[in-house]
Design an enzyme around this catalytic site. Sequence first.
Site, mmCIF file in Angstrom:
data_model
loop_
_atom_site.group_PDB
_atom_site.id
_atom_site.type_symbol
_atom_site.label_atom_id
_atom_site.label_comp_id
_atom_site.label_asym_id
_atom_site.label_seq_id
_atom_site.Cartn_x
_atom_site.Cartn_y
_atom_site.Cartn_z
ATOM 1 N N SER A 2 -10.532 -37.137 1.061
ATOM 2 C CA SER A 2 -10.867 -37.113 -0.546
ATOM 3 C C SER A 2 -11.698 -38.375 -0.710
ATOM 4 O O SER A 2 -12.692 -38.152 -1.642
ATOM 5 C CB SER A 2 -9.806 -37.013 -1.499
ATOM 6 O OG SER A 2 -9.192 -35.766 -1.322
ATOM 7 N N HIS A 54 -1.423 -29.073 0.839
ATOM 8 C CA HIS A 54 -0.773 -29.781 1.805
ATOM 9 C C HIS A 54 0.874 -29.234 2.005
ATOM 10 O O HIS A 54 1.324 -29.239 3.146
ATOM 11 C CB HIS A 54 -0.410 -31.300 1.375
ATOM 12 C CG HIS A 54 -1.790 -31.859 1.504
ATOM 13 N ND1 HIS A 54 -2.404 -32.382 2.881
ATOM 14 C CD2 HIS A 54 -2.987 -32.332 0.719
ATOM 15 C CE1 HIS A 54 -3.459 -33.172 2.755
ATOM 16 N NE2 HIS A 54 -3.673 -33.081 1.666
ATOM 17 N N ASP A 58 -13.882 -31.264 -3.092
ATOM 18 C CA ASP A 58 -14.038 -32.163 -1.974
ATOM 19 C C ASP A 58 -14.053 -31.601 -0.568
ATOM 20 O O ASP A 58 -14.852 -32.289 0.478
ATOM 21 C CB ASP A 58 -13.565 -33.463 -2.324
ATOM 22 C CG ASP A 58 -11.879 -33.174 -2.431
ATOM 23 O OD1 ASP A 58 -11.544 -32.127 -2.349
ATOM 24 O OD2 ASP A 58 -11.263 -34.304 -2.394
ATOM 25 N N HIS A 96 -6.419 -30.947 5.443
ATOM 26 C CA HIS A 96 -7.775 -30.377 5.119
ATOM 27 C C HIS A 96 -8.521 -29.969 6.374
ATOM 28 O O HIS A 96 -8.236 -29.803 7.425
ATOM 29 C CB HIS A 96 -8.826 -31.666 4.698
ATOM 30 C CG HIS A 96 -8.038 -32.483 3.765
ATOM 31 N ND1 HIS A 96 -8.653 -33.840 3.763
ATOM 32 C CD2 HIS A 96 -7.191 -32.163 2.878
ATOM 33 C CE1 HIS A 96 -7.888 -34.523 2.653
ATOM 34 N NE2 HIS A 96 -6.936 -33.611 2.186
HETATM 35 MG MG MG Z 1 -8.253 -36.358 -5.270
HETATM 36 ZN ZN ZN Z 2 -5.659 -33.920 0.829
#
Ligand code: MG
Ligand code: ZN
Length: 463
Positions: free
Chosen positions: A127, A306, A344, A371
């Site tokens: 991020s 997550h 993001d 991610h």
């Molecule tokens: Mg964030």
């Molecule tokens: Zn993350």
Amino acid sequence: MLHKGYGLVLATLSFVAIALTTMAVKVGTVDASDTSVRVAQNSVEHINMVENEEIPKEEIRTRIDTVKVEVQPTPARPKNIILMIGDGMGITHITAATIANKNKLHLERLTTVGLMKTFSNQLITDSAASATAMATGKKTYNGAIAMDSKGNKLKTIVEIAEKKGLATGIVTTSSVTHATPASFYSHQPKRSRINREVSAEFMTKKIEVLMGGGKRYFLSKHRKDKRDLIKELEKNGYTVVDDVDDVGAKVPRKMVCLIADMQPKGYRQRGDFLPKATDKATKILDRDKDGFFMVVEGAQIDWGGHSRNSKFIINEMLDFDRSVGKALDFAEADGETLVIVTSDHETGGYSINEGSLKKGEVGGKFTDDYHTATMVPLYAYGPGAEAFSGTIDNTDIFFKSCKLLDLEIPADILEARKKIDREGLDATTKLDSTDIMEAHGTDFGSGYGRRFSKEKNEKEKKK
Ligand code: MG
Ligand code: ZN
């Protein structure tokens, strides 16, 4: 070069064209149709070409204004930009929320849609690096807060907007010192254990609105330097509260709202903070006649990914979507505000393999608890929205927003970007570099790392 005489002829022609257009609109023989608009725009271009010639500048302005008033075209440039980031929000996260919400989201009100590449110096971004790309126009290593791989501080769009006199604001459901928000106003070589440095950096800015968690990082008893940043903020004219409802209908000039000691709770306990904060922030920032740039983050969508938890994701997604609704309500009424909604990076390698539209049920599966490199969706609404259609890079958020708000892009950043446009990825020497990762280790603080071991992931996959 234009010959002087030619310039005069052009100027005369332009004047005639404008006069004709104006007359046509006035008498109603040709209303503000496509034709008249096109003629008017051509005329304005001609005037620009001869601006340095015989006609006094003031007169040209008057003529252009006349055209604008007569045809009333939609402004091509926004006065304000609201950038909304769903952290970890991929297309599946949006789909899951759509299914759970009877097939309808506020996101569908945004008229322009595109895709965005999210890679950093690594294929899979975190991020901090992705927010840095969006905030500064530069790709960097994972974990970097508005700094490049050589250790240089990168100017952020919030800092550039501030300098030009625009109002700025940051709203998030994480701590205000967390990677995404911090990358818009702070400069740190790594994202972990720097909360107190980030809050101190905030004190050096003129950002009008800051809302989220992380109150302890402003309190003297939790700071080595013993500074009471809350007191300092109040001295500097901020209204400081710990609940967005505390100010009621009042619209303060500057406001800091810290709703939690560290990270705010999940949606069920947190309630409607984010939609309310979005709504309040637009009202505060709208007091500035020069316009504003504001960031709103739905931070915990990522944490749902997550945790590999569809319910968690859907709750956070719907909260973020209601905040998008608030931003759109403002933009629709205002007419001069561009709303950009994106992410993001994707988190979880999330997919929907079963469920029911009728019952609003989602059967989600995850390929990982981290991610992924998958492109993320991007939505835009308002003046300038068309610039965000198609496939863009995360750094384009910075370049396009600066251009639309007429903000100055640092020359070296622009040059680096032009080099990439010319040479492609070969221009990015640091791509896939792991040097900084090795230097800093993989401990980047909460909301970042893999929570499951590789072995456990393998076991989960086999189930
Ligand atoms: Mg964030
Ligand atoms: Zn993350």
